[in-house]
Motif scaffolding. Structure first.
Motif, short mmCIF file in Angstrom:
data_model
loop_
_atom_site.label_atom_id
_atom_site.label_comp_id
_atom_site.label_asym_id
_atom_site.label_seq_id
_atom_site.Cartn_x
_atom_site.Cartn_y
_atom_site.Cartn_z
N ASN A 52 0.83 -1.21 0.00
CA ASN A 52 0.00 0.00 0.00
C ASN A 52 0.86 1.26 0.00
O ASN A 52 0.54 2.23 -0.68
N LYS B 183 1.90 2.10 -3.42
CA LYS B 183 0.82 2.68 -4.23
C LYS B 183 0.58 4.15 -3.88
O LYS B 183 0.23 4.95 -4.73
N LEU B 184 0.78 4.50 -2.62
CA LEU B 184 0.54 5.88 -2.17
C LEU B 184 1.67 6.82 -2.53
O LEU B 184 1.45 8.03 -2.66
N MET C 103 -6.69 0.23 -2.36
CA MET C 103 -5.76 0.88 -1.41
C MET C 103 -6.35 0.95 -0.01
O MET C 103 -5.66 0.73 0.97
#
Length: 170
Positions: free
Chosen positions: A40, A43-44, A90
């Protein structure tokens, strides 16, 4: 200072009708939480929005061996709403990671993780019996964490279970 090892904490103990070494459940729970947290975080912190990368990946589902119903779902539901689904992925990874790392509502976090890894596996066109499916292996780790109620060992679920012992959430 007493340097003796407390053997009661490492002996197999009776849990839900099966013998399990409880500290091993903690290792699996934290391992799964770390995997989801790192995934995650990537992805952020990327330059491009995750929705763009997810769309590129999902358009490749057609070339993989995905099952017909899953392919239909991806093409007609997920791809037209890619931004929404990218935020759902997410959010699911973040909730599951925090749940598993803190041991809070671990069964919910493990169920979310199983759902996510099942979808990753199906999107790649893999099945549980595929020898190269790491998503299947992580799915089964999440299943063990779910069934073993791993949050009750060195987690907040231990205190929640004392307060509300009949709840299926921990």
């Amino acid at each position: 200072m007493d340097a003796t090892l407390d053997l009661a904490s490492v002996r197999p103990q009776k849990t839900n009708g099966c013998n399990v070494t409880l500290p091993l459940l903690v290792i699996l729970r934290v391992y799964l939480g770390v995997i989801l947290f790192i995934t995650n975080l990537g992805k952020l912190t990327r330059d491009n929005p995750f929705a763009e990368e997810m769309l590129r990946f999902l358009r490749g589902v057609v070339t993989r061996r995905a099952s017909a119903p899953y392919l239909h779902f991806v093409q007609n539901v997920v791809i037209p709403h890619a931004t929404l689904f990218s935020y759902l992925v997410m959010t699911g990874e973040a909730v599951a990671a925090l749940s598993l790392l803190t041991g809070t509502m671990t069964r919910v976090g493990a169920a979310i993780a199983m759902f996510l890894f099942l979808n990753y596996m199906l999107a790649e066109g893999r099945m549980f019996w595929s020898p190269d499916s790491e998503d299947a292996a992580v799915f089964f780790i999440a299943l063990v964490v779910f069934l073993g109620r791993a949050g009750r060992v060195w987690g907040i679920d231990r205190y929640l279970a004392k307060r509300w012992p009949n709840s299926p959430l921990w």
